[in-house]
Design an enzyme around this catalytic site. Structure first.
Site, PDB file in Angstrom:
ATOM      1  N   HIS A  16      49.489 -14.517  75.778  1.00 24.90           N
ATOM      2  CA  HIS A  16      48.331 -13.471  75.875  1.00 24.90           C
ATOM      3  C   HIS A  16      47.444 -13.563  74.816  1.00 24.90           C
ATOM      4  CE1 HIS A  16      51.900 -11.955  78.102  1.00 24.90           C
ATOM      5  NE2 HIS A  16      51.120 -10.905  78.548  1.00 24.90           N
ATOM      6  N   GLY A  19      42.900 -16.931  71.964  1.00 24.56           N
ATOM      7  CA  GLY A  19      42.366 -18.457  71.393  1.00 24.56           C
ATOM      8  C   GLY A  19      43.538 -19.524  71.674  1.00 24.56           C
ATOM      9  N   LYS A  20      44.596 -19.503  71.877  1.00 21.38           N
ATOM     10  CA  LYS A  20      45.517 -20.359  71.968  1.00 21.38           C
ATOM     11  C   LYS A  20      45.442 -20.704  73.446  1.00 21.38           C
ATOM     12  CE  LYS A  20      49.572 -19.722  70.472  1.00 21.38           C
ATOM     13  NZ  LYS A  20      50.928 -19.345  70.091  1.00 21.38           N
ATOM     14  N   ASP A  76      54.741 -22.033  70.538  1.00 16.59           N
ATOM     15  CA  ASP A  76      54.933 -21.325  69.517  1.00 16.59           C
ATOM     16  C   ASP A  76      54.314 -22.067  68.216  1.00 16.59           C
ATOM     17  OD1 ASP A  76      55.965 -18.800  68.772  1.00 16.59           O
ATOM     18  OD2 ASP A  76      57.185 -19.811  67.397  1.00 16.59           O
ATOM     19  N   TYR A 164      44.833 -18.507  61.372  1.00 11.74           N
ATOM     20  CA  TYR A 164      44.511 -19.001  59.766  1.00 11.74           C
ATOM     21  C   TYR A 164      43.798 -20.022  59.805  1.00 11.74           C
ATOM     22  CZ  TYR A 164      48.652 -15.975  59.235  1.00 11.74           C
ATOM     23  OH  TYR A 164      49.393 -14.762  59.321  1.00 11.74           O
ATOM     24  N   ASP A 165      43.123 -20.454  60.710  1.00 16.12           N
ATOM     25  CA  ASP A 165      42.314 -21.660  60.753  1.00 16.12           C
ATOM     26  C   ASP A 165      41.063 -21.774  59.494  1.00 16.12           C
ATOM     27  OD1 ASP A 165      43.365 -22.760  62.842  1.00 16.12           O
ATOM     28  OD2 ASP A 165      41.961 -22.673  64.398  1.00 16.12           O
TER      29      ASP A 165
END
Length: 215
Positions: A16, A19-20, A76, A164-165
């Site tokens: 959901h 970004g991923k 994950d 966290y990029d």
């Protein structure tokens, strides 16, 4: 010896996280696969109570394939910071709270590092981990993992990527993931070698085993 299975047709991306999802669409784009996300299908998010990234990825992929009847691909991932004994690790998303606002999570990282006097690059070592699991409705599963090592910078830099990029600078590069273009971060080099990001490296292994480009 693992017998790999070809992934083709329609596939659920068990996430959901927008970004991923964008990154997975970019990576899978050249392979002619029809993608739909768990979010788009309205599938519930399962409880991720595994003790490893691979276990949580499998939980999500299995839940999505059971609910949809389609093969499901799940990621994950998280960031593990040496000075914080590997935290946030499996709880990387939890640090962002229920609203998935990563600004407080980025600030918390800096606070926790300061508490441990981790102020120099050698004390701010970290790595990202990605575990990709494909699950099929008949119970077959395959796992692929990737890691990228680097350091935590002292303040967020860049608006690209997600999570966290902006505070992670991979070894050998001047830019953080947040400052990199999509192609710089996880583009697959023309020579067929693995990309830079943890997800690209895991995907490189997955693609070699389970994907074929249309002729």
């Amino acid at each position: 010896m693992t017998t790999h299975r070809l992934l083709a047709g329609k596939v659920v991306i068990a996430t959901h996280n927008q970004g991923k999802l964008r990154e997975m669409r970019d990576l899978l784009g050249p392979y002619g696969i029809e993608l739909v996300s768990a979010g788009e299908l309205g599938l519930p998010e399962p409880v991720e109570d595994g003790m490893m990234f691979s276990e949580n990825a499998a939980i999500k992929a299995v839940a999505a394939t059971k609910a949809s009847g389609l093969p499901a691909l799940s990621d994950d991932s998280g960031i593990c910071i040496d000075a914080l004994d590997g935290a946030p690790g499996l709880f990387s998303a939890n640090w962002a709270g229920p609203g998935k606002d990563f600004a407080p999570a980025l600030a918390r990282v800096q606070v926790e590092l300061s508490k441990r006097d981790a102020t120099t690059p050698d004390k701010r070592r970290a790595h990202f981990v990605s575990a990709l699991v494909i699950a099929w409705p008949d119970g077959h599963q395959e796992l692929f993992e990737g890691r990228v090592f680097g350091e935590i910078v002292d303040a967020p830099r860049g608006l690209g990527g997600f999570g966290y990029d902006p505070i992670f600078r991979p070894d050998g590069h001047a830019k953080t993931f947040g400052e990199m273009t999509t192609h710089e971060k996880h583009g697959i080099p023309e020579d067929g070698s693995a990309g830079l990001s943890h997800r690209a490296r895991a995907f490189h292994e997955l693609a070699a085993a389970c994907l074929r480009k249309p002729s």
